[in-house]
Design a protein around this motif. Structure first.
Motif, mmCIF file in Angstrom:
data_model
loop_
_atom_site.group_PDB
_atom_site.id
_atom_site.type_symbol
_atom_site.label_atom_id
_atom_site.label_comp_id
_atom_site.label_asym_id
_atom_site.label_seq_id
_atom_site.Cartn_x
_atom_site.Cartn_y
_atom_site.Cartn_z
ATOM 1 N N PHE A 173 0.619 -1.115 0.086
ATOM 2 C CA PHE A 173 0.182 -0.204 0.030
ATOM 3 C C PHE A 173 0.759 1.311 0.044
ATOM 4 O O PHE A 173 0.809 1.991 -0.880
ATOM 5 C CB PHE A 173 -0.765 -0.072 1.315
ATOM 6 N N ALA A 174 1.943 1.360 0.814
ATOM 7 C CA ALA A 174 2.804 2.261 0.856
ATOM 8 C C ALA A 174 3.538 3.206 -0.855
ATOM 9 O O ALA A 174 3.440 3.910 -1.047
ATOM 10 C CB ALA A 174 3.821 2.626 1.747
ATOM 11 N N ALA A 175 3.862 1.557 -0.826
ATOM 12 C CA ALA A 175 5.039 1.882 -2.385
ATOM 13 C C ALA A 175 3.432 1.982 -4.119
ATOM 14 O O ALA A 175 4.160 3.347 -4.173
ATOM 15 C CB ALA A 175 5.001 -0.073 -2.936
ATOM 16 N N GLY A 176 2.504 1.940 -3.452
ATOM 17 C CA GLY A 176 1.072 2.154 -4.252
ATOM 18 C C GLY A 176 0.833 4.009 -4.358
ATOM 19 O O GLY A 176 1.020 4.638 -4.951
ATOM 20 N N VAL A 177 1.295 4.534 -2.984
ATOM 21 C CA VAL A 177 1.114 5.290 -2.478
ATOM 22 C C VAL A 177 1.690 6.063 -3.283
ATOM 23 O O VAL A 177 1.520 7.748 -3.494
ATOM 24 C CB VAL A 177 0.750 5.522 -0.782
ATOM 25 N N LEU A 178 3.313 5.823 -3.005
ATOM 26 C CA LEU A 178 4.522 6.329 -3.379
ATOM 27 C C LEU A 178 4.751 6.509 -5.270
ATOM 28 O O LEU A 178 4.879 7.723 -5.825
ATOM 29 C CB LEU A 178 5.525 6.111 -2.858
ATOM 30 N N LEU A 179 4.059 5.811 -5.646
ATOM 31 C CA LEU A 179 3.767 5.497 -7.183
ATOM 32 C C LEU A 179 2.747 6.814 -6.833
ATOM 33 O O LEU A 179 3.000 7.556 -8.901
ATOM 34 C CB LEU A 179 3.392 4.122 -7.450
ATOM 35 N N LEU A 180 1.864 6.436 -6.680
ATOM 36 C CA LEU A 180 0.848 7.623 -7.133
ATOM 37 C C LEU A 180 1.350 8.905 -6.652
ATOM 38 O O LEU A 180 1.066 9.675 -7.638
ATOM 39 C CB LEU A 180 -0.529 7.287 -6.170
ATOM 40 N N SER A 181 1.786 9.178 -6.113
ATOM 41 C CA SER A 181 2.449 10.850 -5.390
ATOM 42 C C SER A 181 3.202 10.840 -6.967
ATOM 43 O O SER A 181 3.276 11.954 -7.228
ATOM 44 C CB SER A 181 2.913 11.097 -4.308
ATOM 45 N N THR A 182 4.122 10.217 -7.322
ATOM 46 C CA THR A 182 5.529 10.045 -8.533
ATOM 47 C C THR A 182 4.272 10.732 -9.489
ATOM 48 O O THR A 182 4.690 11.615 -10.569
ATOM 49 C CB THR A 182 5.752 8.678 -8.198
ATOM 50 N N ALA A 183 3.458 9.931 -9.879
ATOM 51 C CA ALA A 183 2.253 10.238 -11.136
ATOM 52 C C ALA A 183 2.111 10.948 -11.130
ATOM 53 O O ALA A 183 1.932 12.052 -11.967
ATOM 54 C CB ALA A 183 1.192 9.215 -10.939
ATOM 55 N N VAL A 184 1.371 11.824 -10.161
ATOM 56 C CA VAL A 184 0.565 13.805 -9.662
ATOM 57 C C VAL A 184 1.704 14.465 -10.292
ATOM 58 O O VAL A 184 1.679 14.944 -11.185
ATOM 59 C CB VAL A 184 0.003 13.246 -8.733
ATOM 60 N N ALA A 185 3.050 14.309 -9.221
ATOM 61 C CA ALA A 185 4.408 14.800 -10.053
ATOM 62 C C ALA A 185 4.420 15.545 -11.280
ATOM 63 O O ALA A 185 5.259 16.305 -11.911
ATOM 64 C CB ALA A 185 5.216 14.604 -8.883
ATOM 65 N N VAL A 186 5.153 13.989 -11.400
ATOM 66 C CA VAL A 186 5.006 14.401 -13.002
ATOM 67 C C VAL A 186 3.999 14.414 -14.305
ATOM 68 O O VAL A 186 4.277 15.226 -14.993
ATOM 69 C CB VAL A 186 5.368 12.128 -13.706
ATOM 70 N N THR A 187 2.857 14.374 -13.723
ATOM 71 C CA THR A 187 2.110 15.358 -14.226
ATOM 72 C C THR A 187 1.686 16.308 -14.292
ATOM 73 O O THR A 187 1.260 17.398 -15.182
ATOM 74 C CB THR A 187 0.107 14.439 -14.176
ATOM 75 N N ALA A 188 2.116 17.345 -13.112
ATOM 76 C CA ALA A 188 2.456 18.388 -12.993
ATOM 77 C C ALA A 188 3.060 19.510 -13.590
ATOM 78 O O ALA A 188 3.367 20.007 -13.776
ATOM 79 C CB ALA A 188 1.940 18.517 -11.622
ATOM 80 N N VAL A 189 4.307 18.920 -13.873
ATOM 81 C CA VAL A 189 5.496 18.899 -14.007
ATOM 82 C C VAL A 189 5.508 18.922 -15.572
ATOM 83 O O VAL A 189 5.877 19.994 -16.183
ATOM 84 C CB VAL A 189 6.947 18.338 -14.065
ATOM 85 N N VAL A 190 4.639 18.473 -16.415
ATOM 86 C CA VAL A 190 4.346 18.195 -17.663
ATOM 87 C C VAL A 190 2.906 19.215 -18.504
ATOM 88 O O VAL A 190 3.422 20.296 -18.969
ATOM 89 C CB VAL A 190 3.544 16.670 -18.196
ATOM 90 N N LEU A 191 2.191 19.662 -17.068
ATOM 91 C CA LEU A 191 1.472 20.384 -17.582
ATOM 92 C C LEU A 191 2.158 21.685 -17.164
ATOM 93 O O LEU A 191 1.568 23.016 -17.418
ATOM 94 C CB LEU A 191 -0.004 20.677 -16.549
ATOM 95 N N ALA A 192 3.252 22.221 -16.198
ATOM 96 C CA ALA A 192 3.584 23.734 -16.133
ATOM 97 C C ALA A 192 2.426 24.064 -15.874
ATOM 98 O O ALA A 192 2.957 25.290 -15.784
ATOM 99 C CB ALA A 192 4.345 23.531 -17.430
#
Length: 194
Positions: A5-24
């Protein structure tokens, strides 16, 4: 499961951060950073809880193993004590048996010595009895010889004095009074000899 579960939360956090960087987009980037920080702390909390629970489970397991170990040691100690007590009893029985054997051997040696002494005394008494019997036989033979000799002597004396005609009472009276019979003579030679 918590680690997954903790690994899934970190993956979700990483996906949100990558999406925010892509959206700029600065607002999306701020929300992504805040969301990443919250997800990181949540994952850390889940891992810490898991570690504590594992530590507690390990401590309980170690405690159970220690109790089992102590119970096993106590049982082995009881067995050793029982074995030592049994061996001590066995040693005591062995000592008692050895002492009884020594006493019986001493009694046997004493009985053998007494029997040897009694046998020696019996032989000695038998020898004495044989010697006494020989002595009695010798004395009986001597007595028989002596009696025969006396009988011969008496017979020879009686044969030599058959011719005497002695008046015993007169002779006794004359001998006791110291005088001679009437007539003043000494009388026949036979009376003078008496």
């Amino acid at each position: 499961m918590r680690v997954a579960f903790a690994a899934g939360v970190l993956l979700l956090s990483t996906a949100v951060a990558v999406t925010a960087v892509v959206l700029a987009d600065p607002v999306a980037l701020t929300v992504a950073v805040a969301f990443s920080v919250v997800c990181g702390w949540a994952a850390l909390r889940v891992v810490v809880v898991e570690l504590r629970q594992q530590r507690r489970a390990h401590a309980q397991e170690r405690s159970r193993l220690a109790q089992d170990f102590h119970a096993e040691i106590a049982e082995q100690s009881v067995r050793r004590r029982a074995a030592l007590a049994g061996s001590a009893r066995e040693v005591e029985r062995t000592r008692l048996a050895e002492r009884a054997t020594a006493e019986l051997e001493a009694t046997l040696r004493l009985s053998e010595a007494r029997a040897h002494h009694a046998e020696h005394r019996a032989r000695l008494e038998g020898t004495r009895a044989d010697s006494a019997q020989r002595r009695v036989h010798d004395l009986e033979v001597s007595l028989a010889i002596r009696s025969a000799e006396e009988a011969d002597e008496l017979a020879s004396w009686d044969a030599g004095h058959d011719g005497w005609e002695v008046d015993t009472v007169v002779d006794l009276l004359s001998w006791s009074s110291g005088s001679t019979p009437s007539g003043g003579s000494d009388g026949p030679p036979q009376r003078r000899a008496l």
